[in-house]
Design an enzyme around this catalytic site. Sequence first.
Site, PDB file in Angstrom:
ATOM      1  N   ALA A 269      -8.205  -0.037   8.668  1.00 57.35           N
ATOM      2  CA  ALA A 269      -8.762   1.319   8.773  1.00 57.35           C
ATOM      3  C   ALA A 269      -9.923   1.395   9.747  1.00 57.35           C
ATOM      4  O   ALA A 269     -10.597   0.415  10.030  1.00 57.35           O
ATOM      5  CB  ALA A 269      -9.223   1.791   7.391  1.00 57.35           C
ATOM      6  N   SER A 296      -2.791   2.415  10.589  1.00 57.58           N
ATOM      7  CA  SER A 296      -3.239   2.803   9.248  1.00 57.58           C
ATOM      8  C   SER A 296      -3.327   4.314   9.129  1.00 57.58           C
ATOM      9  O   SER A 296      -3.746   5.007  10.064  1.00 57.58           O
ATOM     10  CB  SER A 296      -4.609   2.178   8.967  1.00 57.58           C
ATOM     11  OG  SER A 296      -5.165   2.720   7.781  1.00 57.58           O
ATOM     12  N   TYR A 319      -0.650   5.511   2.704  1.00 51.04           N
ATOM     13  CA  TYR A 319      -1.163   5.614   1.342  1.00 51.04           C
ATOM     14  C   TYR A 319      -0.604   6.907   0.759  1.00 51.04           C
ATOM     15  O   TYR A 319      -0.505   7.926   1.470  1.00 51.04           O
ATOM     16  CB  TYR A 319      -2.690   5.688   1.318  1.00 51.04           C
ATOM     17  CG  TYR A 319      -3.404   4.391   1.611  1.00 51.04           C
ATOM     18  CD1 TYR A 319      -3.405   3.357   0.692  1.00 51.04           C
ATOM     19  CD2 TYR A 319      -4.098   4.218   2.809  1.00 51.04           C
ATOM     20  CE1 TYR A 319      -4.069   2.168   0.956  1.00 51.04           C
ATOM     21  CE2 TYR A 319      -4.772   3.039   3.080  1.00 51.04           C
ATOM     22  CZ  TYR A 319      -4.751   2.016   2.142  1.00 51.04           C
ATOM     23  OH  TYR A 319      -5.410   0.839   2.414  1.00 51.04           O
ATOM     24  N   THR A 345       1.852   1.040   1.396  1.00 50.98           N
ATOM     25  CA  THR A 345       0.935   0.150   0.686  1.00 50.98           C
ATOM     26  C   THR A 345       1.034   0.432  -0.803  1.00 50.98           C
ATOM     27  O   THR A 345       0.838   1.567  -1.246  1.00 50.98           O
ATOM     28  CB  THR A 345      -0.515   0.352   1.177  1.00 50.98           C
ATOM     29  OG1 THR A 345      -0.584  -0.058   2.542  1.00 50.98           O
ATOM     30  CG2 THR A 345      -1.489  -0.472   0.362  1.00 50.98           C
ATOM     31  N   ARG A 354     -15.566  -3.941  -3.958  1.00 55.03           N
ATOM     32  CA  ARG A 354     -16.087  -4.630  -2.777  1.00 55.03           C
ATOM     33  C   ARG A 354     -17.610  -4.509  -2.814  1.00 55.03           C
ATOM     34  O   ARG A 354     -18.191  -3.492  -2.435  1.00 55.03           O
ATOM     35  CB  ARG A 354     -15.502  -4.015  -1.517  1.00 55.03           C
ATOM     36  CG  ARG A 354     -13.969  -4.023  -1.554  1.00 55.03           C
ATOM     37  CD  ARG A 354     -13.342  -3.136  -0.497  1.00 55.03           C
ATOM     38  NE  ARG A 354     -11.904  -2.986  -0.732  1.00 55.03           N
ATOM     39  CZ  ARG A 354     -11.116  -2.204  -0.001  1.00 55.03           C
ATOM     40  NH1 ARG A 354     -11.626  -1.512   1.004  1.00 55.03           N
ATOM     41  NH2 ARG A 354      -9.834  -2.111  -0.283  1.00 55.03           N
ATOM     42  N   LYS A 417       4.287  -3.002   1.231  1.00 53.89           N
ATOM     43  CA  LYS A 417       3.256  -4.001   1.510  1.00 53.89           C
ATOM     44  C   LYS A 417       2.388  -4.178   0.263  1.00 53.89           C
ATOM     45  O   LYS A 417       1.797  -3.210  -0.229  1.00 53.89           O
ATOM     46  CB  LYS A 417       2.396  -3.539   2.694  1.00 53.89           C
ATOM     47  CG  LYS A 417       1.219  -4.425   3.032  1.00 53.89           C
ATOM     48  CD  LYS A 417       0.512  -3.902   4.282  1.00 53.89           C
ATOM     49  CE  LYS A 417      -0.742  -4.694   4.581  1.00 53.89           C
ATOM     50  NZ  LYS A 417      -1.846  -4.392   3.653  1.00 53.89           N
ATOM     51  N   SER A 439       1.451  -9.562   0.631  1.00 58.58           N
ATOM     52  CA  SER A 439       0.068  -9.233   0.977  1.00 58.58           C
ATOM     53  C   SER A 439      -0.765  -9.068  -0.280  1.00 58.58           C
ATOM     54  O   SER A 439      -0.263  -8.597  -1.316  1.00 58.58           O
ATOM     55  CB  SER A 439       0.029  -7.932   1.796  1.00 58.58           C
ATOM     56  OG  SER A 439      -1.300  -7.508   2.025  1.00 58.58           O
ATOM     57  N   HIS A 441      -3.721  -7.460   0.271  1.00 62.82           N
ATOM     58  CA  HIS A 441      -4.621  -6.465   0.871  1.00 62.82           C
ATOM     59  C   HIS A 441      -5.841  -7.136   1.515  1.00 62.82           C
ATOM     60  O   HIS A 441      -6.962  -6.624   1.436  1.00 62.82           O
ATOM     61  CB  HIS A 441      -5.074  -5.453  -0.194  1.00 62.82           C
ATOM     62  CG  HIS A 441      -5.345  -4.080   0.352  1.00 62.82           C
ATOM     63  ND1 HIS A 441      -4.505  -3.025   0.126  1.00 62.82           N
ATOM     64  CD2 HIS A 441      -6.355  -3.584   1.116  1.00 62.82           C
ATOM     65  CE1 HIS A 441      -4.992  -1.931   0.702  1.00 62.82           C
ATOM     66  NE2 HIS A 441      -6.123  -2.256   1.316  1.00 62.82           N
ATOM     67  N   ARG A 444      -8.986  -7.774  -0.638  1.00 65.68           N
ATOM     68  CA  ARG A 444      -9.949  -6.689  -0.832  1.00 65.68           C
ATOM     69  C   ARG A 444      -9.675  -5.871  -2.093  1.00 65.68           C
ATOM     70  O   ARG A 444     -10.418  -4.938  -2.380  1.00 65.68           O
ATOM     71  CB  ARG A 444      -9.921  -5.765   0.390  1.00 65.68           C
ATOM     72  CG  ARG A 444     -10.389  -6.442   1.655  1.00 65.68           C
ATOM     73  CD  ARG A 444      -9.939  -5.705   2.909  1.00 65.68           C
ATOM     74  NE  ARG A 444     -10.582  -4.433   3.098  1.00 65.68           N
ATOM     75  CZ  ARG A 444     -11.791  -4.277   3.642  1.00 65.68           C
ATOM     76  NH1 ARG A 444     -12.488  -5.332   4.013  1.00 65.68           N
ATOM     77  NH2 ARG A 444     -12.302  -3.073   3.823  1.00 65.68           N
ATOM     78  N   GLY A 473      -2.223 -11.896   5.753  1.00 67.43           N
ATOM     79  CA  GLY A 473      -3.378 -12.483   5.072  1.00 67.43           C
ATOM     80  C   GLY A 473      -3.661 -13.921   5.436  1.00 67.43           C
ATOM     81  O   GLY A 473      -2.810 -14.791   5.257  1.00 67.43           O
ATOM     82  N   VAL A 475      -4.131 -15.524   8.317  1.00 70.91           N
ATOM     83  CA  VAL A 475      -3.655 -16.143   9.553  1.00 70.91           C
ATOM     84  C   VAL A 475      -4.795 -16.167  10.576  1.00 70.91           C
ATOM     85  O   VAL A 475      -5.315 -15.115  10.961  1.00 70.91           O
ATOM     86  CB  VAL A 475      -2.444 -15.381  10.125  1.00 70.91           C
ATOM     87  CG1 VAL A 475      -2.063 -15.935  11.490  1.00 70.91           C
ATOM     88  CG2 VAL A 475      -1.265 -15.455   9.163  1.00 70.91           C
ATOM     89  N   ARG A 496      -7.987  -8.836  10.251  1.00 72.14           N
ATOM     90  CA  ARG A 496      -9.382  -9.080  10.639  1.00 72.14           C
ATOM     91  C   ARG A 496      -9.527  -9.651  12.047  1.00 72.14           C
ATOM     92  O   ARG A 496     -10.425  -9.230  12.785  1.00 72.14           O
ATOM     93  CB  ARG A 496     -10.059 -10.002   9.615  1.00 72.14           C
ATOM     94  CG  ARG A 496     -10.400  -9.316   8.295  1.00 72.14           C
ATOM     95  CD  ARG A 496     -11.198 -10.238   7.383  1.00 72.14           C
ATOM     96  NE  ARG A 496     -11.561  -9.601   6.133  1.00 72.14           N
ATOM     97  CZ  ARG A 496     -10.802  -9.594   5.040  1.00 72.14           C
ATOM     98  NH1 ARG A 496      -9.617 -10.200   5.071  1.00 72.14           N
ATOM     99  NH2 ARG A 496     -11.209  -8.994   3.948  1.00 72.14           N
TER     100      ARG A 496
END
Length: 552
Positions: A269, A296, A319, A345, A354, A417, A439, A441, A444, A473, A475, A496
């Site tokens: 996002a 996203s 979503y 998702t 978080r 996902k 995944s 997520h 998170r 996730g 990688v 990321r």
Amino acid sequence: MVQSSNSTSQPLKPRILHQAIQDWQVREALSRTLLTNRHLTGFDSAYSPQNASSIKSLESYPSINAHVSRIMEGEPVNVNEFQELARQALPKMYYDFFSGGAEDQYTLKENVEAFRRITFRPRILVDVSRINLSTTVLGYKISAPIMVAPSAMHKLAHPEGPNLLGRNASSIKSLDSNPSINAHVSRIMEGEPVNVNEFQELARQALPKMYYDYYSGGAEDQYTLKENVEAFHRITFRPRILVDVSRINLSTTVLGYKISAPVMVAPSAMHKLAHPEGEIATARAAAASNTIMVLSSMSSCTIEEVASSCNAIRFFQLYVYKNRDVAAQLVQRAERNGYKAIVLTVDAPMLGRREADIKNKMIVPPLKNIEGLVSTEVDNDEGSILEGFAKGALDASLCWRDIGWLRSITNLPILIKGVLTREDAIKATEVGVAGIVVSNHGARQLDYTPATITVLEEVVHAVGGKVPVFLDGGVRRGTDVFKALALGAQAVLIGRPVVYGLAAKGEYGVRKVIHMLKDELELTMALSGCPSVKDITRSHVRTEHEKIHSLL
């Protein structure tokens, strides 16, 4: 231990006896010196008469003098200590060349550490008065079973003759005369990343703390966040040799679309928090890399803006909001603008805890895709505004029967996902999805879920080839991509690393991240004996479970 004197006892070898006596003399002299020092500092006056004589006693034993000098000058007492002496003696470039390993250097460390996990089972009462170390190699007798391995460019370590390479003025000037070395050194000094992980530090330096924490953080204790990466480290390779790898083909297909390598851009996002061009820069980088970007639904650029920015294959992540009409409108807009699949998702009925976002009171910037459709105005003085927005907007009632509803409003294939179990993988195939993304997520949502790479094979076996399985996730390396493919993934998604590249260097940074992973994957394939992605098989890797099982 020296045995008591008897007719059958063997005498100590002269060298060992000399060393034992020498060591005793040193200990005795040093003890007397210590007592002298105690006197000099006022701790013990009883030994003051020995002050001068105890100091002189070292001078009266040349062998002790030599032994003490050896210690004081740093003479190595084991092989490991030579490494530090070499580090001090060599220019950094040469020391790094000799001492370094590949990529994360896991195998470099493990080569040594693995020996330490092997213990002895000694036998007693065996006559070892004479030890014979000699052996033969191909019929040639050698003094001990230790040979010198081939290693390159020894003159970098010890120059012959007057040309003290790397240690005198002429060798320093030689760098100036070599443009390629100059460029290499300049790149290092300027901090140009040499692997994907190094982009994270550049992103940390570039971003406000709130934004960096948002991108880098995970849920609660962040156990799964760390485990997503570290679980890859516990998978090792079983490379094949003498395979023709003069040509390596990284390309593969995803839902029938050919891409340059099995590396896709995961949905993440609000890219404008990382860079002013946001998802447009990311989309252009993905297009230039000939791979698929999954946009996203919480992007800072609209579906239409990204679609018009470049010509490429892209998917749309969805979503489902409490107002189902919002989801329907987003899907229809994606379909009209040429997106080729919907990635639903399914692991976010509520937002994970978080804690960095809570402390920072993470804001919600404009989300242009849902502007005017869902309110982002949230009054949440106690923590993350983003968490408050998600709680009010996301549909927590979403369930398996809603896959049928989604299929009824679009002709696009649907991937889900957020699958982590065999049971859900089977259900996914039963409701007619076109693919599964394993995944959590990005760690998170629910902390202490398993690392995605550890459950990939479970999902692949459950699906039984009915639909493609993708991994999201953790990688960070081309070796990670290879491991995922060996365990059954058709491709991986990276999140990321893309954002870190974007924050550090914009579109170029994203392209660089993808390029690095492709280069590393190509090298891994070559060194493992796999000319194409299709040649990567389960037998090319060994998981932690297999290692443990082999010990039973």
